[in-house]
Design a protein around this motif. Sequence first.
Motif, short mmCIF file in Angstrom:
data_model
loop_
_atom_site.label_atom_id
_atom_site.label_comp_id
_atom_site.label_asym_id
_atom_site.label_seq_id
_atom_site.Cartn_x
_atom_site.Cartn_y
_atom_site.Cartn_z
N PRO A 55 0.84 -1.21 0.00
CA PRO A 55 0.00 0.00 0.00
C PRO A 55 0.87 1.26 0.00
O PRO A 55 1.82 1.36 0.77
CB PRO A 55 -0.80 -0.14 1.30
N GLN A 56 0.55 2.19 -0.87
CA GLN A 56 1.40 3.36 -1.08
C GLN A 56 0.94 4.57 -0.26
O GLN A 56 -0.23 4.96 -0.30
CB GLN A 56 1.43 3.72 -2.55
N TYR A 57 1.89 5.18 0.43
CA TYR A 57 1.62 6.30 1.34
C TYR A 57 2.09 7.64 0.77
O TYR A 57 1.89 8.68 1.39
CB TYR A 57 2.35 6.05 2.66
N ILE A 58 2.71 7.64 -0.39
CA ILE A 58 3.38 8.83 -0.91
C ILE A 58 2.45 10.05 -0.98
O ILE A 58 2.83 11.15 -0.60
CB ILE A 58 3.99 8.53 -2.29
N TYR A 59 1.24 9.85 -1.48
CA TYR A 59 0.30 10.97 -1.62
C TYR A 59 -0.80 10.94 -0.55
O TYR A 59 -1.87 11.50 -0.74
CB TYR A 59 -0.31 10.98 -3.03
N ALA A 60 -0.49 10.28 0.57
CA ALA A 60 -1.46 10.21 1.66
C ALA A 60 -1.59 11.57 2.35
O ALA A 60 -0.73 12.44 2.25
CB ALA A 60 -1.04 9.15 2.66
N ASP A 61 -2.70 11.74 3.08
CA ASP A 61 -2.94 12.95 3.84
C ASP A 61 -3.63 12.55 5.14
O ASP A 61 -4.26 11.48 5.23
CB ASP A 61 -3.82 13.92 3.05
N ILE A 62 -3.50 13.39 6.16
CA ILE A 62 -4.15 13.15 7.44
C ILE A 62 -5.10 14.31 7.71
O ILE A 62 -4.69 15.47 7.75
CB ILE A 62 -3.13 13.05 8.58
#
Length: 568
Positions: A559-566
């Motif tokens: 699972p890719q977190y590169i363009y994740a946001d919180i």
Amino acid sequence: MKKKSFYSFFAVFLAAMLMLAGCFGGKEETAKPADGDSGKKTEETKGPKVLKLNNTEEPGALHPGLAQGTHDSWILEGTFEGLTKKTPEGKIVEGMAEKWETSEDGLTWTFHLRDGIKWSNGDPVTAEDFEYAWKFVLNPKNASTYAYQLYYLKGGTEFNSFKLTKSKDSKKLAEQDKKLKELEDKVGVKAKDEKTLEVTLASSTPYFLDLTSFYTYYPISKKVQEATPKWYTEASTFVSNGPFKLTEWKHKESLKIEKNENYYDKDNIKLDAVTFAVIDKETTAYQMYQNGELDMVYPIPQDVLPTLKDNKEFHNGPDLSTYYFNLNNKVKPFNNAKVRKALAMAIDRKTIVENVAQGGQQPAYSIVPPGIPEGDNGDYQENGGDLFSENVDEAKKLLTEGLKEEGLSKMPKFSIVYNTNEAHKKIAEAIQEMWRKNLDINVTLENVEFQVKIDREHAGDYQISRAGWIGDYVDPMTFMDLWVSDGPYNDAKWSNKEYDQYIKVAKESMDTATRMDAMHKAEKILMDEMPVLPIYFYTKPYVLKENVTGFFTPINRYPQYIYADIEN
């Protein structure tokens, strides 16, 4: 008057208490908005966005040319970038390269790098860095186990296959270096200038563009590598070109990567940092997730999976990967195909996926998983179908025959090696019991660290070992070339000339029908000989906090977190 004085005193007292609370620490509380206040937090009060993840093992090598497992690649995929990258939909798009062209015969590719791309230390990323990195992988002195991924380059096989001498004679070593340089100069990758990389392939490769997004094809800084050869072992010397940079590494404990302000697409990177807790126990990681210490957990403890199906935080993505057991074909009686097939036929895969793995996995009766298109002719795995079946009576017959051929009256003692992971342990225990019940053989289990398992497999120091493979690119070849004779990941130590020939045809042909037909024939040979035991095709079940957005799961990546946001 008195009323006003009281509130003035209270306001001063409250302010003083808040200041003291700030001095002595404690949990931060957000004050309720006053009348007329919108309640929106300012940038100053939001604080940094830090995503908390778990890495199942201590990284073996955070160097694109030396990495060889997901415990390395998950971090590399956030800290580096290749010529291309993948979108959430799996589409290959521009990465470090802004455009490219290819010749009509598909042998020559010309990549043009973006303007202004930089390393995390501020140095420019150049075409020479790519040339240097690829030749680093192929140089036999560096012993890169993934060097074969660059055999697609003209001269790549010849350079990497050069046999190094163990002589201490300076004259012989000088001659060797001269020969190595000659072979290196013939490799089909050349920086034409700072922004232009020309690549020449040994033969047309339909999936080459996909390969350029894989971590073995990432660049490394020539300047840094030559000045600090072990730059990749500590955060203080780590230099990368991706969305994040490594800023902290507490070995065997945790890692931290922070937003790389030199990354060309930094405005689309929403996270300030990502932390990785090194946790090999799934139950511990899941408990931390429940306690709010982690924002995402993968993999999930198997006994927890049945309870999560209706949970909004549960996700189950596709996975281009196969769970299997290696059999050491050099160790008696696993050198006998009948013995190997008996072991395969005595495993109840449906019971394993439904009662042990419990993540929606599919029992595997072939080695290539679903999800790979066969040109315009549907799915490769579905077209190939089941290549063997479970049959306990036939398994008993084959085992008796195979042991007799090896001069044995019964199965000798042997063990299954698996890396530290509760799921692997439970699956090994289930298969241990199936073999005891169905074939009356006793198996012991041996638990080791992941890197130890890998090293022992490469050295042939095992009898049976748990294994798994995630496709490096979306083509059957990413699985099929694992078991060519003398292949670097042929840990089963198996060899079949007819198999090798079919793989050669599939690699060299540009005709889809010819390629796929050759690989189907090769896969049938593989399953008839059974040097490895397919167990199931993976899925990617994970839990993710609802306030985390932007995660995506490529079919052949974690699972890719590169363009994740919180969301605060």
